[in-house]
Scaffold this motif. Sequence first.
Motif, PDB file in Angstrom:
ATOM      1  N   ALA A  62       0.842  -1.204   0.000  1.00  0.00           N
ATOM      2  CA  ALA A  62       0.000   0.000   0.000  1.00  0.00           C
ATOM      3  C   ALA A  62       0.877   1.254   0.000  1.00  0.00           C
ATOM      4  O   ALA A  62       0.591   2.216  -0.724  1.00  0.00           O
ATOM      5  N   ARG A  63       1.934   1.244   0.783  1.00  0.00           N
ATOM      6  CA  ARG A  63       2.853   2.389   0.824  1.00  0.00           C
ATOM      7  C   ARG A  63       3.556   2.568  -0.532  1.00  0.00           C
ATOM      8  O   ARG A  63       3.768   3.690  -0.989  1.00  0.00           O
ATOM      9  N   GLU A  68       2.402   1.739  -3.469  1.00  0.00           N
ATOM     10  CA  GLU A  68       1.448   2.310  -4.421  1.00  0.00           C
ATOM     11  C   GLU A  68       1.317   3.807  -4.215  1.00  0.00           C
ATOM     12  O   GLU A  68       1.266   4.574  -5.182  1.00  0.00           O
ATOM     13  N   ASP A  69       1.272   4.250  -2.942  1.00  0.00           N
ATOM     14  CA  ASP A  69       1.216   5.679  -2.654  1.00  0.00           C
ATOM     15  C   ASP A  69       2.461   6.388  -3.179  1.00  0.00           C
ATOM     16  O   ASP A  69       2.372   7.480  -3.751  1.00  0.00           O
ATOM     17  N   LEU A  70       3.613   5.767  -2.996  1.00  0.00           N
ATOM     18  CA  LEU A  70       4.866   6.342  -3.468  1.00  0.00           C
ATOM     19  C   LEU A  70       4.878   6.427  -4.995  1.00  0.00           C
ATOM     20  O   LEU A  70       5.286   7.448  -5.568  1.00  0.00           O
ATOM     21  N   ASP A  87       2.295   6.684  -6.945  1.00  0.00           N
ATOM     22  CA  ASP A  87       1.375   7.760  -7.312  1.00  0.00           C
ATOM     23  C   ASP A  87       2.032   9.121  -7.133  1.00  0.00           C
ATOM     24  O   ASP A  87       1.888  10.012  -7.986  1.00  0.00           O
ATOM     25  N   SER A  88       2.764   9.286  -6.033  1.00  0.00           N
ATOM     26  CA  SER A  88       3.444  10.556  -5.777  1.00  0.00           C
ATOM     27  C   SER A  88       4.495  10.840  -6.840  1.00  0.00           C
ATOM     28  O   SER A  88       4.634  11.976  -7.305  1.00  0.00           O
ATOM     29  N   GLN A 102       2.851  11.876 -10.081  1.00  0.00           N
ATOM     30  CA  GLN A 102       2.368  13.258 -10.039  1.00  0.00           C
ATOM     31  C   GLN A 102       3.494  14.265 -10.278  1.00  0.00           C
ATOM     32  O   GLN A 102       3.247  15.381 -10.733  1.00  0.00           O
TER      33      GLN A 102
END
Length: 84
Positions: free
Chosen positions: A64-65, A67-69, A71-72, A75
């Motif tokens: 999960a972390r 995937e967040d990374l 995405d960041s 961006q």
Amino acid sequence: MTIVEFSKDEKAILVRKMQAYFADELQQQIGQFDVEFLLDFISKEIGPYYYNRGLYDAQTALNARMEDLQDSIYQLEKHTEFKR
């Protein structure tokens, strides 16, 4: 996987907790020696299931972390004519 070894203090706490459980829930007295054998059995035979569950939960949290990374990082990407 190696067998989980508890410190002397940790083992004493676990023994007391198991003795209290037997006394409170099962109305049976169980000696320290018997509890230590039971604790060793649980550690050897059942412990790996808890250990593996902990690893699976850690993998899920890490994914999960990640995937967040990802995405960041996405961006931060600048627009160019090149498309992936």
